[in-house]
Design an enzyme around this catalytic site. Structure first.
Site, PDB file in Angstrom:
ATOM      1  N   LYS A 109       0.863  -1.190   0.000  1.00  0.00           N
ATOM      2  CA  LYS A 109       0.000   0.000   0.000  1.00  0.00           C
ATOM      3  C   LYS A 109       0.891   1.228   0.000  1.00  0.00           C
ATOM      4  O   LYS A 109       1.936   1.231   0.645  1.00  0.00           O
ATOM      5  CB  LYS A 109      -0.827  -0.015   1.291  1.00  0.00           C
ATOM      6  CG  LYS A 109      -2.088   0.805   1.259  1.00  0.00           C
ATOM      7  CD  LYS A 109      -3.263  -0.046   0.835  1.00  0.00           C
ATOM      8  CE  LYS A 109      -4.599   0.574   1.122  1.00  0.00           C
ATOM      9  NZ  LYS A 109      -5.692  -0.253   0.528  1.00  0.00           N
ATOM     10  N   THR A 124      -4.321  -5.440   1.805  1.00  0.00           N
ATOM     11  CA  THR A 124      -3.564  -4.186   1.882  1.00  0.00           C
ATOM     12  C   THR A 124      -4.270  -3.202   2.820  1.00  0.00           C
ATOM     13  O   THR A 124      -3.630  -2.350   3.433  1.00  0.00           O
ATOM     14  CB  THR A 124      -3.333  -3.552   0.490  1.00  0.00           C
ATOM     15  OG1 THR A 124      -4.584  -3.179  -0.069  1.00  0.00           O
ATOM     16  CG2 THR A 124      -2.596  -4.499  -0.434  1.00  0.00           C
TER      17      THR A 124
END
Ligand SMILES: O=c1[nH]c(=O)c2[nH]c(=O)[nH]c2[nH]1
Length: 326
Positions: free
Chosen positions: A27, A87
């Site tokens: 991320k 994520t």
């Protein structure tokens, strides 16, 4: 090849745990704002800087994470998500880490957060984290007739943002910092006299006039590594080099030096940084030439008129090492 949490805030490369050239996921732009983080104090005073302390009353960091490990392969090959850390969970983990750790630097925050990932999810083999500070300046306000820093109100600053990137690997029961780079991005410095650029190759492609004296406006990113990565990546900052002191050395050397080019300038700045801080191994630069275009002389003869430079811009990339001090 070990993975590299590279410069410029990008996490790239791959862990040596797989032959596949690329397999990692994560991320980016996970923003963490922490109030009353631990202050960072300068470990020594240097002639080029009056930096004493980063108070960290409001500490902001923009984080990028990437996870590596063989166990993630089946997420791709079989559509089997049983080992997949969403994520979104990575983001939540990083945000909550901001309250669990008592840190005073991006580097320390990233290393401890990376170790936290390895503890939380035992199938992760390596975590790369990169962070760029979101800087705020304490705003001067009137208090009982005098102008003083507010202490509770801040304004964002867009340039001069400290940054760090780390890779932490599982090694048996231990966690090993396999890569660590500290830096500062977007140091913008403009010197109106005391720079020259001449004696470069003159041939049928040369249009640029030689300048005995020019204005020199540079955007500089500076990154450095430590001889012992622990010195920069620990929560204990007793051997840590604050980005503010690096920035101030750059400005002082730029002020003093009658530089022949940006290349010459960054070399001398790098030497000075390595002289001041023996714990550092090398200093790397990425510079951007934003020298203003001259429009006219002021009619009173005291000064010049400039405008923004036109595209495209030149750049220089260079690493100064301890061998350059010999
Ligand atoms: O400091 C400079 N280095 C260069 O290599 C260069 N090239 C150029 O056109 N201007 C400049 N300035």
């Amino acid at each position: 090849m070990p993975s590299t949490a590279s410069l410029h805030g990008q996490v790239t490369g791959n862990a040596s745990t797989t032959n596949r050239p690329t397999m990692h996921y994560g991320k980016k732009d996970v923003f963490v704002y922490r109030t009353y983080a631990k202050p960072l104090k300068a470990n020594k005073q240097i002639p080029e800087s009056n930096f004493q302390e980063r108070k960290n009353v409001l500490f902001g960091v923009d984080v990028q994470v990437a996870l590596h490990g063989q166990e993630f392969l089946k997420n791709y090959t079989d559509g089997d998500n049983s080992t997949c850390v969403a994520t979104d969970s990575m983001r939540n983990f990083i945000e909550l880490s901001g309250g669990k750790i008592e840190f005073s630097t991006i580097d320390g925050f990233l290393v401890e957060t990376a170790k936290g990932f390895l503890k939380q999810w035992p199938h992760i083999e390596q975590v790369d984290l990169a962070g760029q500070s979101v800087e705020f300046d304490d705003v001067p306000v009137e208090k009982n007739g005098v102008i003083e820093n507010s202490g509770i109100m801040f304004r964002p600053r867009k340039t001069e943002r400290p940054r760090a990137s780390v890779s932490v690997r599982r090694n048996g029961d231990n966690f090993e910092v396999v890569n660590h780079v500290s830096g500062i991005t977007d140091v913008h410095l403009m010197k109106i006299t005391g720079s020259s650029f001449k004696d470069f190759i003159q041939d049928e492609y040369t249009k640029l006039p030689e300048k005995e004296d020019r204005n020199l406006f540079i955007y500089v990113d500076i990154d450095w590594t430590y001889n012992n990565p622990e010195d920069g990546a620990n929560l204990d900052t007793s051997n840590y080099v604050p980005a503010e002191q690096i920035r101030d050395i750059a400005a002082t050397v730029f002020h003093e030096l009658n530089d022949q080019s940006i290349q010459h300038l960054v070399y001398v700045i790098g030497q000075r940084i390595l002289e001041r801080f023996p714990q550092l191994k090398d200093v790397s630069y990425y510079t951007n030439n934003r020298t203003l275009s001259e429009v006219a002389e002021a009619s009173n003869g005291q000064g010049k008129v400039y405008t923004e430079p036109t595209l495209p811009y030149g750049f220089q990339a260079f690493t100064v090492t301890r061998d350059d001090l010999k």
